[in-house]
Every structure is written in structure tokens, then in C-alpha cells.
Design a protein around this motif. Structure first.
Motif, PDB file in Angstrom:
ATOM      1  N   PRO A 225      44.726  33.525  47.912  1.00 15.00           N
ATOM      2  CA  PRO A 225      44.113  34.195  49.070  1.00 15.00           C
ATOM      3  C   PRO A 225      43.323  35.444  48.670  1.00 15.00           C
ATOM      4  CG  PRO A 225      46.392  33.638  49.562  1.00 15.00           C
ATOM      5  CD  PRO A 225      46.184  33.342  48.097  1.00 15.00           C
ATOM      6  N   ALA A 226      43.829  36.167  47.674  1.00 17.60           N
ATOM      7  CA  ALA A 226      43.122  37.385  47.240  1.00 17.60           C
ATOM      8  C   ALA A 226      41.771  37.033  46.614  1.00 17.60           C
ATOM      9  CB  ALA A 226      43.992  38.162  46.248  1.00 17.60           C
ATOM     10  N   VAL A 227      41.711  35.916  45.900  1.00 15.16           N
ATOM     11  CA  VAL A 227      40.445  35.483  45.288  1.00 15.16           C
ATOM     12  C   VAL A 227      39.476  35.042  46.392  1.00 15.16           C
ATOM     13  CG1 VAL A 227      39.377  33.811  43.709  1.00 15.16           C
ATOM     14  CG2 VAL A 227      41.612  34.779  43.151  1.00 15.16           C
ATOM     15  N   LEU A 228      39.990  34.307  47.382  1.00 13.75           N
ATOM     16  CA  LEU A 228      39.132  33.840  48.480  1.00 13.75           C
ATOM     17  C   LEU A 228      38.581  35.027  49.270  1.00 13.75           C
ATOM     18  CD1 LEU A 228      41.237  30.765  49.713  1.00 13.75           C
ATOM     19  CD2 LEU A 228      39.059  30.685  48.482  1.00 13.75           C
ATOM     20  N   ARG A 229      39.400  36.060  49.388  1.00 10.10           N
ATOM     21  CA  ARG A 229      38.931  37.272  50.086  1.00 10.10           C
ATOM     22  C   ARG A 229      37.834  37.959  49.264  1.00 10.10           C
ATOM     23  NH1 ARG A 229      42.095  42.909  50.684  1.00 10.10           N
ATOM     24  NH2 ARG A 229      40.828  43.868  52.306  1.00 10.10           N
ATOM     25  N   GLU A 230      38.052  38.047  47.959  1.00  7.10           N
ATOM     26  CA  GLU A 230      37.078  38.663  47.051  1.00  7.10           C
ATOM     27  C   GLU A 230      35.738  37.901  47.103  1.00  7.10           C
ATOM     28  OE1 GLU A 230      37.662  41.310  45.283  1.00  7.10           O
ATOM     29  OE2 GLU A 230      36.252  41.309  43.589  1.00  7.10           O
ATOM     30  N   LEU A 231      35.821  36.574  47.248  1.00  4.62           N
ATOM     31  CA  LEU A 231      34.605  35.752  47.310  1.00  4.62           C
ATOM     32  C   LEU A 231      33.907  35.870  48.674  1.00  4.62           C
ATOM     33  CD1 LEU A 231      35.860  32.446  45.599  1.00  4.62           C
ATOM     34  CD2 LEU A 231      34.122  34.024  44.694  1.00  4.62           C
ATOM     35  N   GLY A 232      34.573  36.530  49.636  1.00  5.14           N
ATOM     36  CA  GLY A 232      33.999  36.684  50.973  1.00  5.14           C
ATOM     37  C   GLY A 232      34.328  35.506  51.882  1.00  5.14           C
ATOM     38  N   ILE A 233      35.105  34.556  51.386  1.00  6.09           N
ATOM     39  CA  ILE A 233      35.418  33.362  52.181  1.00  6.09           C
ATOM     40  C   ILE A 233      36.469  33.675  53.242  1.00  6.09           C
ATOM     41  CG2 ILE A 233      36.537  31.085  52.010  1.00  6.09           C
ATOM     42  CD1 ILE A 233      35.009  30.696  49.362  1.00  6.09           C
ATOM     43  N   MET A 300      42.779  42.009  37.201  1.00  9.64           N
ATOM     44  CA  MET A 300      43.887  42.933  37.466  1.00  9.64           C
ATOM     45  C   MET A 300      43.634  43.827  38.684  1.00  9.64           C
ATOM     46  SD  MET A 300      45.811  42.009  35.049  1.00  9.64           S
ATOM     47  CE  MET A 300      47.114  43.164  34.769  1.00  9.64           C
ATOM     48  N   ALA A 301      42.356  44.003  39.042  1.00  9.10           N
ATOM     49  CA  ALA A 301      42.034  44.946  40.120  1.00  9.10           C
ATOM     50  C   ALA A 301      42.226  44.341  41.510  1.00  9.10           C
ATOM     51  CB  ALA A 301      40.591  45.413  39.949  1.00  9.10           C
ATOM     52  N   LEU A 302      42.489  43.052  41.566  1.00  9.47           N
ATOM     53  CA  LEU A 302      42.586  42.363  42.853  1.00  9.47           C
ATOM     54  C   LEU A 302      43.831  42.820  43.623  1.00  9.47           C
ATOM     55  CD1 LEU A 302      40.548  40.153  43.550  1.00  9.47           C
ATOM     56  CD2 LEU A 302      42.267  38.454  42.915  1.00  9.47           C
ATOM     57  N   SER A 303      43.660  43.253  44.897  1.00  5.47           N
ATOM     58  CA  SER A 303      44.891  43.560  45.644  1.00  5.47           C
ATOM     59  C   SER A 303      45.275  42.324  46.467  1.00  5.47           C
ATOM     60  CB  SER A 303      44.750  44.796  46.526  1.00  5.47           C
ATOM     61  OG  SER A 303      43.490  44.860  47.099  1.00  5.47           O
ATOM     62  N   HIS A 304      46.553  41.990  46.416  1.00  2.00           N
ATOM     63  CA  HIS A 304      47.018  40.797  47.118  1.00  2.00           C
ATOM     64  C   HIS A 304      48.042  41.188  48.181  1.00  2.00           C
ATOM     65  CE1 HIS A 304      50.906  40.906  45.040  1.00  2.00           C
ATOM     66  NE2 HIS A 304      50.263  41.067  43.893  1.00  2.00           N
TER      67      HIS A 304
END
Ligand SMILES: Nc1nc2c(c(CN[C@H]3C=C[C@H](O)[C@@H]3O)cn2[C@@H]2O[C@H](COP(=O)(O)O)[C@@H](O)[C@H]2O)c(=O)[nH]1
Length: 312
Positions: A225-233, A300-304
Motif C-alpha cells: 500500500p505504501a508503494v501504491l501511495r507513492e506511485l499516486g495510485i 527506506m524513506a517510505l512511510s507505511h
């Protein structure tokens, strides 16, 4: 896993804290031209594999404990996978029967022995639950499957959906359900990831052969979910964004938590449909999951989101 796909779509259509941005999905799909980068199972080189039933036993123990590492900032999934790998290597028994007896002892261990097994110097997050789940899995494996996870896999007759149904029927700790606006929502993260691990480790052969592997969805954890948020999805409402960015815990079973997980599943199913429509490629959600997850753990900077849970 029709129940997972259908309940994820149901939540996404009523979601108020999380939105799935279809235009952003299209942008990502166009950018990669429908080619999801191939990530090999065990790209990290941390898993045990011997091409036989002891590997199945290893993967089942791994996925029984595959949840909630973040409360200890130094702990990660890698410690679990490689700690168990070392333990499995030590088993080294010419007699399979003796080897399995040793694994059955692992199902009976207590917190301090589990720490020792994983070479971890302090209590693990939700350690009592990890120990309880090990006991639960060991008892039921012995009661119904002769103590061997390989027999559980054989009982599914090469069907991923049947294996997930068997796991969730026999092992209560794998019943990753939630209630959302009065409806039961099925997410089955650890049961599905066990199937994916078999498929990846055995390269779709032997214990990893499933005729319906395309029915599996992504595994709704806290990294994807954190990656999908980072991608703007995935777009989060301001309160939820604020909670996550300030590392505030999200209550297990709350609308926010269920929406984050369900919308992640829904978004990747949409991505998969779009790739099929635009580029004529039939991708597996497993492959998209591993790509997104591997990106996430390297950032590492991704907040989840942080939820205390035994499910993921
Ligand atoms: N969606 C998804 N979630 C996954 C995995 C995996 C590992 N899969 C193995 C399979 C083949 C590869 O070689 C991988 O090693 C772990 N997790 C979840 O991540 C979180 C741990 O994060 P951190 O605290 O940073 O270590 C935690 O919720 C854990 O359950 C996956 O593949 N997909």
C-alpha cells in the motif's frame, strides 16, 4: 480467490478515507508499457530450499509467522526467513522421519527459544501470539495432516483456491477477515502468500504446481500500500495521511485499515485488467506484488501504515 477480489471491490466502491486513482494506474501502465519488471522469488537469497517436503514445512512455518515486524525498527522479514533457514539447515538428517520430528519440536517452542532460533536479542513484536500460532499450526498439522505441511498441499490437488480454503478452514490464525460497514471482508494475506511462496520456490512444479494460480490477488501487507501511495495510485484523506506520516498507529479492523488493504488489492486487479486490455498480456497478481514489494523494501524513506496485527 473470488471472495477476496469481490470483497476488495465492495470496500473500494464505498471507501471514504482511501481512493483508487484510475488515471494514475493508466499512467503507470503506459510508463512500463505493460511490462512488469520480473523479480525472482528469493531475490534476496534468504530462504531455505531443498526441492522437497521439508521446504514446504519451512514455508508454512515462515508464513505462520510472517507478520508485523515494524514495531522493532531493526527487525524485518529477512530476519525471520534467514533465521528459519539456518534452523532448517541444522536439521540435516538423512532420515526424513527424524527431520520432521525435529520440525514438530519447533512448533512447541516458547518465546525465548523462538528468539534464540531467530538469533534476536530481545522480545519479538507480539511474541506471545507468534508462539500461540506456532502451537496452533503444529497441533492441527499433526491432527489432520500427519505432521507434514506437504500433506496439506497434496490434499489441495493442485488448486490454489482449494489450498487457501483448506488452510483457512483448519488454521484459525490464517482467517484474515474483517468487518466493514456490516459486511465480511476476506483478505487472506498469509494464506495466499504461502501459495505464492510454493509457486515461486518450486517454480510452478511439484508442490508449487497450481492450475488456478491466476486466481490469487496481491498480499495486502503494509509495504505494497505504501508503494501504491507513492506511485499516486492510492490517495489518502488528510486525517489518514497525517496519521501515517506521523507514524500514528491505525486501529486493527478500523475503516481506515480495511480500506487501505482492500483498495490495494482492488487497484492491482485494475492494473492487471488494464494491462490485459491495452497490451494483451495476462499477468499474475503475484508477479505485480513481488515487483511492488521489492521496490518498497528497498525504499527506506517510505512511510507505511502501522497496525498491530497477526495477519500481515
Ligand atoms: N505483499 C507482500 N508482502 C510481503 C512479501 C514478503 C516476502 N515474500 C518473499 C517472497 C519472495 C521474495 O523473495 C520475498 O522474500 C513479506 N511481506 C510482508 O512485508 C512486510 C515486512 O516488511 P519489512 O518490515 O520491511 O520486512 C510484512 O507485512 C510481511 O508480511 C511479499 O512478497 N509480498
Amino acid at each position: 480467490m473470488e471472495a477476496v477480489r469481490a470483497s476488495a471491490a465492495w470496500v473500494a466502491s464505498r471507501s471514504s478515507h482511501v481512493t483508487v486513482d484510475l488515471q494514475e494506474i493508466e499512467k503507470v501502465v503506459d510508463k512500463i508499457q505493460g511490462n512488469v519488471p520480473k523479480v525472482e522469488w528469493d531475490f534476496e537469497g534468504i530462504h531455505y530450499f531443498d526441492n522437497g517436503p521439508l521446504t514446504v514445512q519451512y514455508l508454512f512455518v515462515l508464513d505462520a509467522l510472517n507478520f508485523c515486524f515494524w514495531p522493532d525498527k531493526d527487525l524485518s522479514y529477512d530476519h525471520l526467513a534467514s533465521g528459519l533457514k539456518l534452523a532448517w539447515r541444522k536439521i540435516r538428517q538423512p532420515l526424513m522421519l527424524v527431520a520432521f520430528r525435529i520440525t514438530l519440536d519447533i512448533f512447541k517452542i516458547l518465546g525465548p527459544e523462538l528468539r534464540q532460533l531467530l538469533d534476536w536479542p530481545r522480545p519479538l513484536p507480539i511474541e506471545e501470539e507468534r508462539v500461540r500460532l506456532l502451537h496452533e499450526v503444529g497441533l492441527e498439522l499433526q491432527r489432520s495432516f500427519g505432521g507434514e505441511a506437504a500433506n496439506l498441499v497434496k490434499a489441495a490437488g493442485n488448486s490454489a483456491a482449494t489450498l487457501i480454503e483448506l488452510i483457512t478452514r483448519h488454521f484459525p490464525g490464517f482467517r484474515d477477515h474483517s468487518l466493514y460497514k456490516g459486511h465480511q471482508v476476506f483478505l487472506y494475506k498469509r494464506a495466499q502468500i504461502f501459495v505464492a511462496d510454493l509457486w515461486g520456490a518450486f517454480k510452478g512444479q511439484n508442490y508449487g504446481e497450481f492450475r488456478d494460480i491466476n486466481s490469487i490477488t496481491i498480499f495486502a501487507d503494509y509495504i505494497v500500500p505504501a508503494v501504491l501511495r507513492e506511485l499516486g495510485i492510492l490517495k489518502y484523506g488528510s486525517n489518514l495521511s497525517c496519521s501515517i506520516d506521523s507514524n500514528r498507529e491505525i486501529v486493527p479492523g478500523s475503516e481506515e485499515e480495511v480500506e487501505i488493504r482492500a483498495c490495494s488489492i482492488y487497484a492491482v486487479e485494475k492494473m492487471r485488467d488494464l494491462i490485459s486490455k491495452k497490451f494483451g498480456k495476462q499477468l499474475l497478481s503475484i508477479d505485480i506484488d513481488l515487483w511492488l514489494w521489492s521496490c518498497g523494501v528497498q525504499n527506506m524513506a517510505l512511510s507505511h501504515h502501522r497496525t498491530l496485527s497477526i495477519y500481515y
